[in-house]
Design a protein around this motif. Structure first.
Motif, PDB file in Angstrom:
ATOM      1  N   ARG A 147       0.840  -1.187   0.000  1.00  0.00           N
ATOM      2  CA  ARG A 147       0.000   0.000   0.000  1.00  0.00           C
ATOM      3  C   ARG A 147       0.883   1.248   0.000  1.00  0.00           C
ATOM      4  O   ARG A 147       1.859   1.331   0.759  1.00  0.00           O
ATOM      5  N   LYS A 149       0.735   5.447   0.259  1.00  0.00           N
ATOM      6  CA  LYS A 149      -0.121   6.564   0.649  1.00  0.00           C
ATOM      7  C   LYS A 149       0.661   7.878   0.596  1.00  0.00           C
ATOM      8  O   LYS A 149       1.491   8.159   1.457  1.00  0.00           O
ATOM      9  N   TYR A 296      -1.903  -1.149  -3.784  1.00  0.00           N
ATOM     10  CA  TYR A 296      -3.002  -0.198  -3.595  1.00  0.00           C
ATOM     11  C   TYR A 296      -2.420   1.192  -3.376  1.00  0.00           C
ATOM     12  O   TYR A 296      -1.417   1.360  -2.671  1.00  0.00           O
ATOM     13  N   TRP A 298      -3.495   5.355  -2.412  1.00  0.00           N
ATOM     14  CA  TRP A 298      -4.498   6.180  -1.748  1.00  0.00           C
ATOM     15  C   TRP A 298      -4.944   7.265  -2.724  1.00  0.00           C
ATOM     16  O   TRP A 298      -4.162   8.121  -3.107  1.00  0.00           O
ATOM     17  N   GLU A 300      -8.153   9.974  -4.321  1.00  0.00           N
ATOM     18  CA  GLU A 300      -9.392  10.711  -4.114  1.00  0.00           C
ATOM     19  C   GLU A 300     -10.418  10.253  -5.138  1.00  0.00           C
ATOM     20  O   GLU A 300     -10.152  10.218  -6.330  1.00  0.00           O
ATOM     21  N   LYS A 301     -11.623   9.918  -4.654  1.00  0.00           N
ATOM     22  CA  LYS A 301     -12.687   9.426  -5.516  1.00  0.00           C
ATOM     23  C   LYS A 301     -13.935  10.260  -5.305  1.00  0.00           C
ATOM     24  O   LYS A 301     -14.017  11.088  -4.400  1.00  0.00           O
ATOM     25  N   ARG A 303     -18.424  10.014  -5.524  1.00  0.00           N
ATOM     26  CA  ARG A 303     -19.594   9.150  -5.597  1.00  0.00           C
ATOM     27  C   ARG A 303     -20.847  10.002  -5.488  1.00  0.00           C
ATOM     28  O   ARG A 303     -20.816  11.119  -4.950  1.00  0.00           O
ATOM     29  N   TYR A 336     -14.317  11.563  -1.626  1.00  0.00           N
ATOM     30  CA  TYR A 336     -13.800  10.827  -0.477  1.00  0.00           C
ATOM     31  C   TYR A 336     -12.486  10.154  -0.879  1.00  0.00           C
ATOM     32  O   TYR A 336     -12.142  10.077  -2.061  1.00  0.00           O
ATOM     33  N   TRP A 337     -11.756   9.664   0.107  1.00  0.00           N
ATOM     34  CA  TRP A 337     -10.461   9.022  -0.118  1.00  0.00           C
ATOM     35  C   TRP A 337     -10.593   7.533   0.174  1.00  0.00           C
ATOM     36  O   TRP A 337     -11.227   7.128   1.144  1.00  0.00           O
ATOM     37  N   ASP A 338      -9.975   6.711  -0.681  1.00  0.00           N
ATOM     38  CA  ASP A 338     -10.041   5.272  -0.476  1.00  0.00           C
ATOM     39  C   ASP A 338      -8.875   4.614  -1.229  1.00  0.00           C
ATOM     40  O   ASP A 338      -8.218   5.233  -2.071  1.00  0.00           O
ATOM     41  N   TRP A 339      -8.648   3.341  -0.936  1.00  0.00           N
ATOM     42  CA  TRP A 339      -7.589   2.583  -1.593  1.00  0.00           C
ATOM     43  C   TRP A 339      -8.064   2.106  -2.952  1.00  0.00           C
ATOM     44  O   TRP A 339      -9.206   1.681  -3.115  1.00  0.00           O
ATOM     45  N   GLU A 340      -7.164   2.178  -3.939  1.00  0.00           N
ATOM     46  CA  GLU A 340      -7.498   1.744  -5.293  1.00  0.00           C
ATOM     47  C   GLU A 340      -6.393   0.844  -5.818  1.00  0.00           C
ATOM     48  O   GLU A 340      -5.206   1.153  -5.709  1.00  0.00           O
TER      49      GLU A 340
END
Length: 800
Positions: A147, A149, A296, A298, A300-301, A303, A336-340
């Motif tokens: 990961r 970040k 993965y 970090w 920004e996404k 929705r 929002y922020w999430d792992w991709e």
């Protein structure tokens, strides 16, 4: 996770290190010993100190060397309270540090992420190997993954893996010794342990390794937890320091279940670039897309969510009570922020070719090379032996929009990987020759280092072997395409990349046998469809001993060229070379299947079935004419002779055997930087060949015998030469002068033919009508004349 700096550099085994030097040692020589891990020097001093360390220079008894020693000084009590943990010194050879400083500018800064991800992948691979015999090492610490970040606000990047981790001793051994490769040691242990085997995908025994982090970071903090230890340790160092600190992690919120976490505190000038999430994701996709563990990042996404909002009162309405307000649902876009997952594409070249469908190959091609058309052909192969590598090559479905990619071999069409880690796509003919630069594909080698440079590629024996095998496989792929039942596929390839293959005939004499069957040309018997040389040779007559060709600027001019007349009459097929590169390519081939290539526009053309008796008689009869024409033309031609190649044209101008043809002369004149002196030298001699069966030549033969001094005959010879110059493909020296001669001859030939009326003259029609009226009804029949009797009195060719 063990760092790596390269297998060619051996770590120092002691703190003291020596460097050859003349005696006495001069300050200029001392200035060479510089490093990010050693204090700066302005000349050599007996002793100096920095960062709590004392550096001493000791002169040995031998006059050709000296020693630099680094002794830990006694830190003051105030410093001890500020920096908890133990302080250690780097162990490294001064020679290596000098090399490191010289090669550091050669690397792009972005390779730091590739190296750290490769090390993280190695740590995961080590854990997977060791867990075969020690399942307890896996525990309940989660999946094997990486990961990354980035933190733009604080200017940091954190890389976390759930691999094997390190103990305190391993931290000192691997991170404390520059150029020490933990992966190399692990591989050595695997080879010694036959039960585990040595077949693996470890990466980190190559490359610039862990210390590439200092290309962008001013400070690096490594937090690691080994499943074999109950304690978690933190390794911390600054880029300009000669020491590092190791301490035990006591903060419960920072405890890892297993693995290693590296935090890079970026330099001020790199902070905005490499802490950007999209930039990090792009680097992962470019360099580490095919690492076998999930990576993965970090990100920004956004929705779409539904929210309830109270209706606002309309104008003029009184506000309603809280319980009476109506609520409506609206959709809003929130971030929002999430792992991709960044490495979704799997390396299909690692699979067996029979397990991969055609659609998978096409999809991989489109995604890897940003193409929208499917490839015309592909080949998937693995080579073993001296060099082992896997590769997938493609023939694109569309050619370049201009010639730039032909001229410039840096097409970025071949992507080189080492153990599934992307190295480079910027090559200058090291992996593929220029004429095959249209071929696209990936090459994955286990034998090359990660820090591949242009010099390594040029000098590496491995690369030379790889190049040879890649070229052979590319030819096999193109040959298979040419033999398909569907001829349209190869027709597309030839239209798009035919000039590339012709370039290969010029640049690569070693592969002529592979290139020649792939060539296609129009011929005198196939003006609509392209034809291969194999088909040409198969259809040759029994007495034909050569492959005949004619170079021209277009198909139309080639079909109407006078050089073809006798060959077409004898049913001999001729290749039409209508592209600028064709003639040079054929001249470099020289032969095919023991048949020579012969240019029909040059002297000494042998067709194989000449009538020697008739030739001898023609030469004797027209020998005087040839000498007389040569005397009139002077230096314009080297000689005049009776032609074997003409049937309907009066004459033709052919090139000397060793000079340029008319087509080549035209091309060389068109060169922007052409040398006029070399043009005159290579132009060669011109030979005028006359057709003894043509009426014009017969008339001139009579003129040279009966009226050799006739001005009209001389003008006719001059005009005949200029006309032959144009019909044979040459460019006249003075087009305007030639035009004047033609106009003059037209005026003589047409003057008064249709009864042109001059001023004061009675029109012809009026005269004829008045004669008819005065004829008192008498009818006169039209008189018929033979062509030879027309305008006998005003014939411009008659002499007194």
């Amino acid at each position: 996770m063990a760092p790596v700096l390269g297998r060619t550099v051996v770590a120092a085994s002691s703190l003291g290190c020596s460097l050859p030097s003349p005696s006495p040692f001069t300050p200029k020589r001392a200035s060479l010993i510089t490093s990010a891990f050693l204090p700066p020097q302005n000349g050599l001093r007996r002793a100096f100190s920095r960062a709590g360390l004392t550096w001493k220079q000791q002169q040995r008894q031998r006059s050709d060397s000296f020693t630099v020693r680094c002794d830990a000084a006694v830190a003051e009590k105030e410093e001890a309270t500020d920096v908890p943990g133990e302080k250690f010194e780097y162990q490294a050879e001064v020679g290596f540090l000098q090399i490191h400083l010289k090669i550091a500018p050669l690397y792009h800064k972005e390779v730091f992420l590739r190296e750290l991800v490769s090390n993280a992948s190695d740590a995961l691979d080590k854990l997977r190997f060791l867990s075969v015999t020690e399942p307890s090492l896996l525990g309940d610490a989660g999946e094997l993954e990486i990961r990354i970040k980035p933190d733009p606000d604080n200017g940091t990047i954190t890389i976390t893996d759930t691999g094997i981790g390190m103990t305190k001793e391993e931290l000192i051994d691997c991170l404390g010794t520059i150029a020490q490769s933990g992966t190399s040691k692990f591989l050595k242990a695997l080879k010694e342990n036959k039960d585990l085997g040595a077949d693996n995908g470890l990466i980190g025994q190559f490359g610039v390794g862990f210390y590439s982090a200092f290309l962008v970071a001013e400070k690096v903090v490594v937090t690691t937890k080994s499943p074999r230890s109950d304690k978690q340790y933190v390794w911390e160092a600054d880029a300009d320091s000669s020491s590092y600190v190791i301490r035990e992690e006591t903060d419960p919120e920072k405890i890892l279940r297993r693995g290693t976490q590296i935090t890079l505190y970026l330099r001020a000038d790199d902070k905005y670039e490499f802490s950007e999430p999209t930039r990090i994701q792009g680097l992962v996709k470019n360099y580490s897309q095919f690492v076998s563990f999930p990576i993965y990042t970090w990100q920004e996404k956004s929705r779409t969510v539904e929210v309830e909002e109270e209706e606002e009162p309309k104008e003029g309405e009184e506000p309603k009570a809280e319980g009476e307000k109506k609520k409506t649902k609206k959709t809003k876009t929130e971030k929002y922020w999430d792992w991709e997952l960044a490495n979704e594409t799997k390396p299909i070249w690692m699979r067996q070719p029979k397990e991969v469908e055609k659609e998978e190959y096409n999809e991989f091609y489109k995604k890897t090379f940003n193409e929208f058309l499917e490839p015309l052909a592909h080949t998937h192969f693995t080579t073993e032996g001296e060099v082992e590598f896997r590769s997938i090559l493609y023939v694109p479905g569309m050619g370049p929009l201009n010639n730039e990619e032909v001229i410039n071999p840096k097409t970025k069409n071949i992507r080189l990987y080492v153990k599934r880690v992307f190295i480079s796509d910027d090559f200058d003919g090291e992996l593929f020759p220029r004429y095959l630069s249209f071929v696209k594909g990936v090459v994955d080698s286990d034998d090359l280092p990660l820090n591949v440079s242009r010099e390594i590629l040029q000098e590496s024996r491995i690369v030379r072997i790889m190049r040879k095998r890649l070229v052979r496989k590319a030819f096999d792929m193109i040959q298979d395409l040419s033999e398909r039942e569907n001829k349209e596929d190869y027709k597309k390839l030839w239209e798009n990349f035919g000039r590339f293959l012709k370039l290969g005939c010029i640049e690569d004499s070693g592969n002529h046998k592979r290139l020649t069957p792939l060539l296609r040309f129009y011929t005198s018997k196939s003006e609509e469809e392209l034809k291969s040389l194999d088909d040409y040779v198969e259809n040759m007559g029994e007495n034909q001993k050569a492959i005949y060709y004619l170079a021209s600027d277009s198909l139309k001019s080639a079909k109407s060229a006078p050089f073809l007349e006798k060959l077409v009459q004898k049913d001999i097929e001729v290749l039409y070379l209508i592209e600028p590169i064709d003639e040079v390519a054929i001249q470099n081939l020289q032969t095919y299947k023991e048949k020579k290539f012969v240019d029909i526009s040059k002297e000494d053309l042998e067709l194989g079935d000449e009538d020697e008796v008739k030739e001898r008689e023609s030469k004797q009869e027209y020998n005087l004419l040839c000498d007389w024409i040569k005397q009139q033309l002077g230096d314009k031609v080297a000689k005049v002779q009776v032609s074997k190649r003409l049937s309907s044209s009066p004459c033709v101008l052919v090139s000397g055997k060793f000079g340029w043809s008319a087509n080549m002369e035209r091309l060389m004149k068109a060169q922007a930087l052409g040398d006029s002196s070399s043009l005159e030298f290579m132009r060669g001699r011109r030979i005028l060949e006359v057709n003894p069966d043509h009426p014009i030549i017969k008339d001139l033969n009579a003129a040279c015998k009966n009226a050799p001094d006739s001005d009209d005959a001389k003008r006719a010879v001059d005009l005949l030469y200029d006309t032959a110059l144009i019909s044979s493909g040459f460019t006249p020296d003075s087009p305007a002068e030639l035009g004047g001669k033609i106009y003059e001859m037209m005026a003589l030939a047409l003057g008064g033919r249709w009864g042109r009326a001059e001023e004061g003259d009675v029109p012809v029609e009026a005269e004829s009508s008045s004669d008819a009226n005065s004829g008192s009804g008498e009818s006169s029949e039209s008189e018929v004349f033979e062509p030879s009797e027309v305008i006998a009195e005003s014939d411009p060719w008659t002499t007194d």
